[in-house]
Design a protein around this motif. Sequence first.
Motif, mmCIF file in Angstrom:
data_model
loop_
_atom_site.group_PDB
_atom_site.id
_atom_site.type_symbol
_atom_site.label_atom_id
_atom_site.label_comp_id
_atom_site.label_asym_id
_atom_site.label_seq_id
_atom_site.Cartn_x
_atom_site.Cartn_y
_atom_site.Cartn_z
ATOM 1 N N MET A 1 0.520 -1.174 -0.069
ATOM 2 C CA MET A 1 0.337 0.297 0.088
ATOM 3 C C MET A 1 0.656 1.253 0.020
ATOM 4 S SD MET A 1 -3.083 1.103 2.775
ATOM 5 C CE MET A 1 -3.987 2.508 2.236
ATOM 6 N N LEU A 2 0.531 2.335 -0.756
ATOM 7 C CA LEU A 2 1.269 3.716 0.031
ATOM 8 C C LEU A 2 1.009 4.734 0.428
ATOM 9 C CD1 LEU A 2 2.754 6.271 -1.995
ATOM 10 C CD2 LEU A 2 0.064 6.519 -2.987
ATOM 11 N N THR A 3 2.343 4.344 0.619
ATOM 12 C CA THR A 3 2.079 5.436 2.162
ATOM 13 C C THR A 3 2.786 7.128 2.421
ATOM 14 O OG1 THR A 3 2.382 3.752 4.088
ATOM 15 C CG2 THR A 3 3.322 5.908 4.646
ATOM 16 N N ILE A 4 1.978 8.205 2.206
ATOM 17 C CA ILE A 4 2.178 9.199 2.177
ATOM 18 C C ILE A 4 2.969 9.853 3.357
ATOM 19 C CG2 ILE A 4 1.810 11.445 0.819
ATOM 20 C CD1 ILE A 4 -0.232 9.971 -0.680
ATOM 21 N N TYR A 5 4.012 10.414 3.443
ATOM 22 C CA TYR A 5 4.850 11.010 4.732
ATOM 23 C C TYR A 5 4.018 13.114 4.165
ATOM 24 C CZ TYR A 5 6.738 6.952 5.785
ATOM 25 O OH TYR A 5 6.589 5.522 6.324
ATOM 26 N N GLY A 6 3.521 13.867 5.295
ATOM 27 C CA GLY A 6 3.701 15.332 4.814
ATOM 28 C C GLY A 6 1.689 15.744 4.852
ATOM 29 N N VAL A 7 2.388 16.846 5.483
ATOM 30 C CA VAL A 7 0.681 17.242 5.779
ATOM 31 C C VAL A 7 0.708 18.000 4.740
ATOM 32 C CG1 VAL A 7 1.171 18.098 8.075
ATOM 33 C CG2 VAL A 7 1.899 19.647 6.272
ATOM 34 N N TYR A 8 -0.394 18.001 4.443
ATOM 35 C CA TYR A 8 -1.692 18.698 3.240
ATOM 36 C C TYR A 8 -0.887 20.069 2.600
ATOM 37 C CZ TYR A 8 -4.457 14.944 2.325
ATOM 38 O OH TYR A 8 -5.317 13.974 2.618
ATOM 39 N N LEU A 9 -0.824 20.623 4.148
ATOM 40 C CA LEU A 9 -0.566 22.140 3.694
ATOM 41 C C LEU A 9 1.301 21.895 3.176
ATOM 42 C CD1 LEU A 9 -1.967 24.066 6.486
ATOM 43 C CD2 LEU A 9 -2.461 23.960 4.036
ATOM 44 N N SER A 10 1.704 21.677 2.488
ATOM 45 C CA SER A 10 2.856 21.421 1.822
ATOM 46 C C SER A 10 3.267 20.869 0.802
ATOM 47 C CB SER A 10 3.701 20.811 2.519
ATOM 48 O OG SER A 10 3.477 18.849 2.859
ATOM 49 N N ARG A 11 4.194 20.664 0.137
ATOM 50 C CA ARG A 11 4.464 19.830 -1.387
ATOM 51 C C ARG A 11 3.911 18.862 -1.595
ATOM 52 N NH1 ARG A 11 9.601 23.115 -1.095
ATOM 53 N NH2 ARG A 11 9.771 24.347 -2.681
ATOM 54 N N ALA A 12 3.422 18.173 -0.414
ATOM 55 C CA ALA A 12 2.549 17.861 -0.391
ATOM 56 C C ALA A 12 1.218 17.189 -1.113
ATOM 57 C CB ALA A 12 2.686 16.510 1.293
ATOM 58 N N SER A 13 1.148 18.469 -1.445
ATOM 59 C CA SER A 13 0.162 18.453 -1.710
ATOM 60 C C SER A 13 -0.459 17.378 -3.273
ATOM 61 C CB SER A 13 -0.956 19.796 -1.660
ATOM 62 O OG SER A 13 -0.119 20.897 -2.576
ATOM 63 N N ARG A 14 0.715 17.786 -4.094
ATOM 64 C CA ARG A 14 0.818 17.544 -5.127
ATOM 65 C C ARG A 14 0.820 15.711 -5.593
ATOM 66 N NH1 ARG A 14 6.563 20.023 -6.154
ATOM 67 N NH2 ARG A 14 5.887 23.086 -5.737
ATOM 68 N N VAL A 15 0.740 15.565 -4.359
ATOM 69 C CA VAL A 15 1.355 14.118 -4.454
ATOM 70 C C VAL A 15 -0.428 13.337 -3.780
ATOM 71 C CG1 VAL A 15 2.142 12.146 -2.963
ATOM 72 C CG2 VAL A 15 3.746 13.810 -3.984
ATOM 73 N N TYR A 16 -0.426 14.030 -2.876
ATOM 74 C CA TYR A 16 -2.505 13.583 -2.436
ATOM 75 C C TYR A 16 -3.397 13.828 -3.373
ATOM 76 C CZ TYR A 16 -0.656 13.625 2.383
ATOM 77 O OH TYR A 16 -0.403 13.149 3.468
ATOM 78 N N TRP A 17 -2.872 14.913 -4.205
ATOM 79 C CA TRP A 17 -3.771 15.261 -5.767
ATOM 80 C C TRP A 17 -3.216 13.828 -6.301
ATOM 81 C CZ3 TRP A 17 -3.704 20.669 -8.892
ATOM 82 C CH2 TRP A 17 -4.724 20.552 -10.107
ATOM 83 N N THR A 18 -2.413 13.615 -7.474
ATOM 84 C CA THR A 18 -1.997 12.487 -8.143
ATOM 85 C C THR A 18 -2.504 11.380 -7.881
ATOM 86 O OG1 THR A 18 -0.087 14.077 -8.632
ATOM 87 C CG2 THR A 18 -0.099 11.845 -8.594
ATOM 88 N N ALA A 19 -2.704 11.175 -6.276
ATOM 89 C CA ALA A 19 -3.219 9.790 -5.830
ATOM 90 C C ALA A 19 -4.849 9.756 -6.149
ATOM 91 C CB ALA A 19 -3.300 9.608 -3.891
ATOM 92 N N GLU A 20 -5.271 10.958 -5.272
ATOM 93 C CA GLU A 20 -6.616 11.420 -5.969
ATOM 94 C C GLU A 20 -6.927 11.476 -7.022
ATOM 95 O OE1 GLU A 20 -8.875 11.285 -3.099
ATOM 96 O OE2 GLU A 20 -7.727 11.811 -1.589
ATOM 97 N N GLU A 21 -6.971 11.707 -8.235
ATOM 98 C CA GLU A 21 -6.377 11.476 -9.455
ATOM 99 C C GLU A 21 -6.922 10.191 -9.838
ATOM 100 O OE1 GLU A 21 -7.903 13.584 -11.439
ATOM 101 O OE2 GLU A 21 -7.953 15.416 -10.536
ATOM 102 N N LEU A 22 -5.376 9.209 -9.462
ATOM 103 C CA LEU A 22 -6.004 8.542 -9.965
ATOM 104 C C LEU A 22 -6.386 7.103 -9.133
ATOM 105 C CD1 LEU A 22 -1.301 7.609 -9.976
ATOM 106 C CD2 LEU A 22 -3.085 7.743 -11.716
ATOM 107 N N GLY A 23 -7.021 6.908 -8.088
ATOM 108 C CA GLY A 23 -7.819 6.580 -7.481
ATOM 109 C C GLY A 23 -7.346 5.185 -6.936
ATOM 110 N N ILE A 24 -6.291 5.726 -6.320
ATOM 111 C CA ILE A 24 -5.438 4.246 -5.298
ATOM 112 C C ILE A 24 -5.977 4.810 -3.897
ATOM 113 C CG2 ILE A 24 -4.183 4.151 -7.358
ATOM 114 C CD1 ILE A 24 -2.232 5.887 -6.406
#
Length: 225
Positions: A1-24
């Motif tokens: 499973m994918l684990t994303i480290y980082g708050v949303y109020l950071s550059r991690a936002s790009r990763v969260y958006w991508t993961a949501e787009e991919l539906g993973i």
Amino acid sequence: MLTIYGVYLSRASRVYWTAEELGIPFKAVKVTQARYLKDPFAEDAPFNTRSSDFLAVNPSAQIPAIDDDGLVLTESLAITLYLAKKHGGELAPADIAEEGEMLRWTLWAATELEPQTVQIVLVHDAGQETSEGGRKTIAVASRMLKMPLSVLELHLAGRDYLVGDRFTVADINVAEVLRYAMGEPKLFEDKPNIRAWYDACHARPAFEKMMAGRRAEAAALSAVG
């Protein structure tokens, strides 16, 4: 499973958006930036970029980072490109030519846009946009952005998206870098193509899910403050 480290109020936002787009499915691990803590090494300090367990993930002490079934990867823009290519679909390159274009726009955003857009967002985040120093910083950054924004405006003429006539990871990467400059709307007054493209990117449900995470974190910080 994918684990994303980082708050949303950071550059991690790009990763969260991508993961949501991919539906993973993914697990989000909140990692606070150490610079926001009085003492990141205190026993009662929240999990942060200087915590030993996080440094074992990313010795550079930066977020985001991911652990994707054992593959540990850092650098937000590299992560988004990796996730898109791994999971395929519309977000990913259809061939080597598209992959080159997606790499081109991602690297362009990192080198031509982000050094300036970050200066703008830092001034606004500090509430210094009306101060003399803040105005000077914004003026310099805005001047440096004139040429790259003209390049982007020209490229988007007659196009809805950056690569392949569809929304891709390239759009995520460039839009997220450009978001830092949106506190200065004058930059985009004569850029109708950029504005239309940017609005289309932000109308996507996956973007709104990511932004909901950012708003929730901001509200929690306000409540503490």
